[in-house]
Design a protein around this motif. Structure first.
Motif, PDB file in Angstrom:
ATOM      1  N   ARG A 156      90.799   1.552  73.999  1.00 41.31           N
ATOM      2  CA  ARG A 156      91.084   2.390  72.834  1.00 41.31           C
ATOM      3  C   ARG A 156      90.565   3.803  73.052  1.00 41.31           C
ATOM      4  N   LEU A 157      91.339   4.778  72.575  1.00 40.75           N
ATOM      5  CA  LEU A 157      90.921   6.174  72.680  1.00 40.75           C
ATOM      6  C   LEU A 157      89.758   6.435  71.741  1.00 40.75           C
TER       7      LEU A 157
ATOM      8  N   ASP B  44      91.212  11.992  69.949  1.00 41.90           N
ATOM      9  CA  ASP B  44      92.512  12.504  70.385  1.00 41.90           C
ATOM     10  C   ASP B  44      92.371  13.192  71.741  1.00 41.90           C
ATOM     11  N   PRO B  45      93.410  13.123  72.588  1.00 38.13           N
ATOM     12  CA  PRO B  45      93.357  13.821  73.878  1.00 38.13           C
ATOM     13  C   PRO B  45      93.187  15.331  73.698  1.00 38.13           C
TER      14      PRO B  45
ATOM     15  N   PHE C  52      90.863  12.550  78.000  1.00 40.10           N
ATOM     16  CA  PHE C  52      90.404  11.690  76.914  1.00 40.10           C
ATOM     17  C   PHE C  52      89.519  10.594  77.493  1.00 40.10           C
TER      18      PHE C  52
ATOM     19  N   LEU D 154      88.508   6.498  77.309  1.00 37.79           N
ATOM     20  CA  LEU D 154      88.998   5.178  76.933  1.00 37.79           C
ATOM     21  C   LEU D 154      87.816   4.216  76.835  1.00 37.79           C
TER      22      LEU D 154
ATOM     23  N   CYS E  19     100.716  11.878  76.808  1.00 39.52           N
ATOM     24  CA  CYS E  19      99.458  11.422  76.199  1.00 39.52           C
ATOM     25  C   CYS E  19      99.056  12.314  75.034  1.00 39.52           C
TER      26      CYS E  19
ATOM     27  N   PHE F 138      99.390   9.878  71.890  1.00 41.71           N
ATOM     28  CA  PHE F 138      98.164   9.101  71.802  1.00 41.71           C
ATOM     29  C   PHE F 138      97.225   9.707  70.765  1.00 41.71           C
TER      30      PHE F 138
ATOM     31  N   LYS G 161      93.353   8.952  68.381  1.00 41.19           N
ATOM     32  CA  LYS G 161      92.057   8.265  68.317  1.00 41.19           C
ATOM     33  C   LYS G 161      92.240   6.853  67.764  1.00 41.19           C
TER      34      LYS G 161
END
Length: 142
Positions: free
Chosen positions: A9-10, A13-14, A29, A31, A61, A65, A67
């Motif tokens: 899971r992130l 946010d990237p 980011f 993980l 991403c 992608f 959070k």
């Protein structure tokens, strides 16, 4: 061979930036990847792995992608070094993403429940709970 496959899971946010020389997009980011084994009486632990995605993969991403989202990353491990402001040599270990995939299940409101949800193929379960219970270090397979 240098190949890394991660599902996690992130943590946020990237972050996107562009290189100074070529103006190439870079998304970064972290993980959070759960460890496979849980010692009895302890909480599950996770490793926080830095990910770097370049150009089109980085653009994907950064655009899709968020959070807390569960994602799958395929890439390679990279170790690089640089000199910090005080002249000290620093080393960074990170995964360079070559592929990025969604790993959340649509059926469960965004939560993947097993490997079939993630990859679309059945995987042999480790046990009924999908995780190993370890009572002592003697139970570890290594």
């Amino acid at each position: 061979m240098n190949k890394v496959i991660l599902i996690g899971r992130l943590t946020k946010d990237p972050e996107v930036r562009y290189t100074q020389t070529t103006n190439a997009l870079v998304a970064s980011f972290t993980l959070a990847v759960n460890r496979r084994f849980v010692k009895q009486g302890e909480e599950r632990q996770a490793d926080f792995i830095p990910i770097v995605a370049w150009e089109k993969t980085g653009e994907f991403c950064s655009k899709y992608f968020k959070k807390g989202q569960q994602v799958a990353i395929v890439g390679r491990m990279q170790v690089r070094s640089y000199d910090d402001a005080q002249g000290q040599k620093r080393y960074v270990t990170e995964v360079v993403a070559e592929e990025a995939h969604f790993a959340d299940s649509k059926r469960d409101g965004g939560q993947a429940t097993n490997m079939e949800d993630v990859f679309g193929t059945a995987a042999a379960p480790a046990n009924q709970g999908g995780e190993f219970q370890v009572s002592s270090d003697d139970d570890l397979p290594f």
